[in-house]
Design a protein around this motif. Structure first.
Motif, mmCIF file in Angstrom:
data_model
loop_
_atom_site.group_PDB
_atom_site.id
_atom_site.type_symbol
_atom_site.label_atom_id
_atom_site.label_comp_id
_atom_site.label_asym_id
_atom_site.label_seq_id
_atom_site.Cartn_x
_atom_site.Cartn_y
_atom_site.Cartn_z
ATOM 1 N N ASP A 24 1.057 -0.985 -0.137
ATOM 2 C CA ASP A 24 -0.224 0.125 -0.373
ATOM 3 C C ASP A 24 0.846 1.144 -0.008
ATOM 4 O OD1 ASP A 24 -3.216 0.489 1.683
ATOM 5 O OD2 ASP A 24 -2.071 1.490 0.357
ATOM 6 N N SER A 27 0.075 7.846 0.253
ATOM 7 C CA SER A 27 -1.135 8.667 -0.836
ATOM 8 C C SER A 27 -0.519 9.497 -2.125
ATOM 9 C CB SER A 27 -2.413 9.157 0.112
ATOM 10 O OG SER A 27 -3.535 9.176 -0.749
ATOM 11 N N GLY A 28 -1.183 8.537 -3.145
ATOM 12 C CA GLY A 28 -0.594 10.717 -3.731
ATOM 13 C C GLY A 28 0.720 9.793 -4.932
ATOM 14 N N HIS A 29 1.195 9.042 -4.382
ATOM 15 C CA HIS A 29 2.596 8.759 -5.187
ATOM 16 C C HIS A 29 1.960 7.314 -6.509
ATOM 17 C CE1 HIS A 29 5.828 8.672 -1.705
ATOM 18 N NE2 HIS A 29 5.233 9.944 -2.013
ATOM 19 N N SER A 73 -2.891 2.133 -7.677
ATOM 20 C CA SER A 73 -2.653 2.333 -5.752
ATOM 21 C C SER A 73 -2.109 0.976 -5.136
ATOM 22 C CB SER A 73 -3.809 3.147 -4.739
ATOM 23 O OG SER A 73 -3.309 2.934 -3.617
ATOM 24 N N SER A 94 7.587 3.797 -3.488
ATOM 25 C CA SER A 94 6.770 4.461 -3.950
ATOM 26 C C SER A 94 7.309 6.164 -3.942
ATOM 27 C CB SER A 94 5.408 4.531 -3.401
ATOM 28 O OG SER A 94 5.337 5.944 -2.216
#
Lengths: 115, 113
Positions: A24, A27-29, A73, A94
């Motif tokens: 996971d 976020s945003g990568h 994602s 990431s």
């Protein structure tokens, strides 16, 4: 904010079994990478995703290894018919978007042991 | 030949010592250079990027020599908390392959009291 997370942290399996390792990203990568690290060695590149597509899968050792990132994602690394030589720490990283310049942030890894 | 070669050590130094690590890389088209730190059974973490002009971050100094394809890391006034494995990392483009990271095998440092 939350960093890269990977599950499970440890996986023990028997030779010949199928395993899935999950990553996971931050976020945003948009860029996501899988590496494999054997004992006493540096991480070795496996595959790189930009969004949903695999931009470079040339590091996958053979066709038993496959990875997906269907929604851009979370990613899953899948290993079929595991062999003892697959035992290693599988690291996911990431970055924001541009692999040439962006810092890659690593997750804690999944330690895979194939008996 | 490996993309990145570095001496695995181990280096065992007393607190306060200065220690230097070196590595070489084989791809002259390499574009970005880094030192990562990895603690035992943990993930690699970026320590610092390396630039041709040389750069410093507190007790840490990194140098890049593009002509010799050589990267160095100098740690001054070593602390016990500096004990870790230091990974030399290069980001290179090969043909159509975008900049994946190539890691050296790491140099193990132990700082003793």
């Amino acid at each position: 904010g939350a960093g890269v997370s990977q599950t499970p942290s440890n996986k023990v399996t028997e030779k010949g079994k199928y395993v899935e390792l999950r990553c996971d990203p931050i976020s945003g990568h948009t860029a996501l990478y899988w590496y494999r690290q054997s004992l006493g060695q540096g991480p070795e590149f496996l595959i790189y995703f930009q969004g949903t597509g695999a931009a470079d899968d040339s590091g996958l050792p053979n066709d038993r290894f496959f990875a997906v990132r269907p929604e851009g994602s979370v990613s899953t690394l899948k290993i079929q018919r595991t062999e003892r030589g697959d035992s290693a720490v599988y690291l996911c990283a990431s970055s924001f978007g541009l692999p040439d310049t962006d810092t890659q942030y690593f997750g804690p890894g999944t330690r895979l042991t194939v008996l | 030949r490996k993309e990145v070669e570095q001496d695995p050590g181990p280096f065992n130094v007393p607190e306060g010592a200065t220690v230097a690590f070196n590595c070489t890389y084989s791809n002259s088209a390499s574009q970005s250079f880094f030192w990562y730190r990895q603690d035992c059974r943990k993930e690699p973490k970026l320590l610092m990027s390396v630039y041709s002009s040389g750069n410093e971050d507190g007790r840490f100094t990194a140098q890049l020599n593009r002509a010799s394809q050589y990267i160095s890391l100098l740690i001054r006034d070593s602390k016990l908390s500096d004990s870790a494995t230091y990974l030399c990392v290069v980001n290179a483009r090969r043909g159509s392959t975008l900049g994946r990271l190539y890691f050296g095998r790491g140099t193990q440092l132990t700082v003793w009291p």
